[in-house]
Design an enzyme around this catalytic site. Structure first.
Site, PDB file in Angstrom:
ATOM      1  N   HIS A 138      18.850  34.683  -9.328  1.00  0.00           N
ATOM      2  CA  HIS A 138      18.557  34.774 -10.759  1.00  0.00           C
ATOM      3  C   HIS A 138      17.110  35.183 -11.015  1.00  0.00           C
ATOM      4  O   HIS A 138      16.850  36.090 -11.817  1.00  0.00           O
ATOM      5  CB  HIS A 138      18.837  33.418 -11.416  1.00  0.00           C
ATOM      6  CG  HIS A 138      18.480  33.354 -12.861  1.00  0.00           C
ATOM      7  ND1 HIS A 138      19.374  33.648 -13.865  1.00  0.00           N
ATOM      8  CD2 HIS A 138      17.308  33.030 -13.485  1.00  0.00           C
ATOM      9  CE1 HIS A 138      18.778  33.510 -15.042  1.00  0.00           C
ATOM     10  NE2 HIS A 138      17.512  33.141 -14.832  1.00  0.00           N
ATOM     11  N   GLU A 139      16.170  34.553 -10.319  1.00  0.00           N
ATOM     12  CA  GLU A 139      14.759  34.851 -10.564  1.00  0.00           C
ATOM     13  C   GLU A 139      14.385  36.247 -10.062  1.00  0.00           C
ATOM     14  O   GLU A 139      13.657  36.989 -10.732  1.00  0.00           O
ATOM     15  CB  GLU A 139      13.866  33.789  -9.911  1.00  0.00           C
ATOM     16  CG  GLU A 139      14.070  32.381 -10.457  1.00  0.00           C
ATOM     17  CD  GLU A 139      13.877  32.292 -11.970  1.00  0.00           C
ATOM     18  OE1 GLU A 139      13.146  33.125 -12.537  1.00  0.00           O
ATOM     19  OE2 GLU A 139      14.461  31.383 -12.575  1.00  0.00           O
TER      20      GLU A 139
ATOM     21  N   HIS B 138      15.317  38.869 -12.531  1.00  0.00           N
ATOM     22  CA  HIS B 138      14.356  39.110 -13.616  1.00  0.00           C
ATOM     23  C   HIS B 138      13.356  40.194 -13.209  1.00  0.00           C
ATOM     24  O   HIS B 138      13.002  41.066 -14.012  1.00  0.00           O
ATOM     25  CB  HIS B 138      13.579  37.824 -13.938  1.00  0.00           C
ATOM     26  CG  HIS B 138      14.300  36.875 -14.840  1.00  0.00           C
ATOM     27  ND1 HIS B 138      14.810  37.244 -16.070  1.00  0.00           N
ATOM     28  CD2 HIS B 138      14.582  35.541 -14.694  1.00  0.00           C
ATOM     29  CE1 HIS B 138      15.363  36.192 -16.655  1.00  0.00           C
ATOM     30  NE2 HIS B 138      15.244  35.154 -15.836  1.00  0.00           N
TER      31      HIS B 138
ATOM     32  N   GLU C 108      18.248  36.322 -19.910  1.00  0.00           N
ATOM     33  CA  GLU C 108      18.814  35.240 -19.111  1.00  0.00           C
ATOM     34  C   GLU C 108      20.239  35.566 -18.659  1.00  0.00           C
ATOM     35  O   GLU C 108      20.595  35.382 -17.498  1.00  0.00           O
ATOM     36  CB  GLU C 108      18.796  33.933 -19.904  1.00  0.00           C
ATOM     37  CG  GLU C 108      17.423  33.313 -20.028  1.00  0.00           C
ATOM     38  CD  GLU C 108      16.863  32.877 -18.685  1.00  0.00           C
ATOM     39  OE1 GLU C 108      17.623  32.355 -17.850  1.00  0.00           O
ATOM     40  OE2 GLU C 108      15.655  33.087 -18.458  1.00  0.00           O
TER      41      GLU C 108
END
Length: 268
Positions: A135-136, A139, A197
């Site tokens: 997830h990070e 980004h 997100e």
């Protein structure tokens, strides 16, 4: 000068759009380019790392770097196989574990990642770390920090943007880097938009699957995160984040496609 800067910004709005891999969403990234954002982010990352206590738990540090390296390989594999090779230009991956009770993790543009030890009990193991790592990293790969910086610039067309663009206000530039990647002045996290997100969830699920981590762990991680919040999360309409329930629902819907990547993974 202001008129010239404003005109330059308008031109950048017209031509400065890129496409996010996997989702295909168009985004504004042309006012402040990737090279500049990555360079500023590397400086900001070093400042953070130099100001905190890094974990000395060798086992946990090794886990963060082991999972991070596999996610990195998955990202590079996907980009090379899908015509996005140039998107990772300038990336210099780094994975660190910060000693802190904060239940957080974040990634800078250019592949600089930090985990807090406070999130590890919820992660539990490599699989849980892979959910957060995917997830990070998503980004950073999706240029969410760069996009937010450009959006911030869009709100400051005039003297302020001119000063930053000309390098006359490095303090403001640094502040905008931290805001863009979601880091507050107390090294806490500011919220990305719901769009960012949700997009990071989708990309992250794909990246962890390509890396050989079972993507069905992602909804389970967010169930644990939800249980750990003790009902303190605000209602979704009051938050820029999707609710835990919405996030879990969307992840479950995306699982069949992610499982296809997982079953074909060469990184297991």
């Amino acid at each position: 000068m202001r008129k010239l800067i404003a005109l330059s910004f308008i031109v950048a709005l017209v031509i400065g759009c890129t496409t996010v891999p996997i989702t295909g969403r168009k985004q504004l990234t042309g006012v402040v380019g990737s090279e500049e954002v990555i360079a500023m982010s590397a400086d900001a990352y070093k400042q953070v790392i130099d100001s905190v206590q890094l974990s000395t738990n060798q086992e946990q540090v090794a886990m963060i770097r082991r999972v991070g390296t596999r996610i990195q390989k998955a990202v590079e594999q996907y980009m090379n196989n899908n015509g996005y090779e140039g998107l990772l230009d300038g990336f210099d991956w780094e994975f660190n574990l910060i000693e802190s009770d904060q239940v957080n993790a974040w990634a800078m543009p250019g592949g600089k990642v930090a985990f807090y030890t406070g999130i590890l009990p919820i992660c539990k193991d490599d699989l849980g770390v892979a959910v957060v790592m995917g997830h990070e990293v998503a980004h950073a790969v999706a240029k969410h920090g760069q996009e937010r910086m450009n959006q911030n610039y869009a709100k400051q067309v005039g003297l302020s943007i001119g000063a930053v663009a000309l390098g006359q206000d490095p303090t403001l530039a640094q502040q905008m880097v931290f805001q863009a990647v979601g880091i507050g002045t107390d090294i806490g996290l500011l919220k990305f938009s719901r769009t960012h997100e949700s997009e990071a969830d989708e990309l992250g699920l794909t990246f962890m699957a390509i890396a050989g981590y079972d993507p069905s762990e992602a909804p389970k991680f967010w169930e644990r995160m939800s249980a750990g919040s003790s009902g303190q999360a605000p209602p979704e309409f009051l938050s820029t984040h999707p609710s835990h329930e919405t996030r879990i629902e969307r992840l479950n819907a995306a699982l069949p496609k992610a499982m296809e990547y997982y079953n074909k993974s060469t990184l297991k």
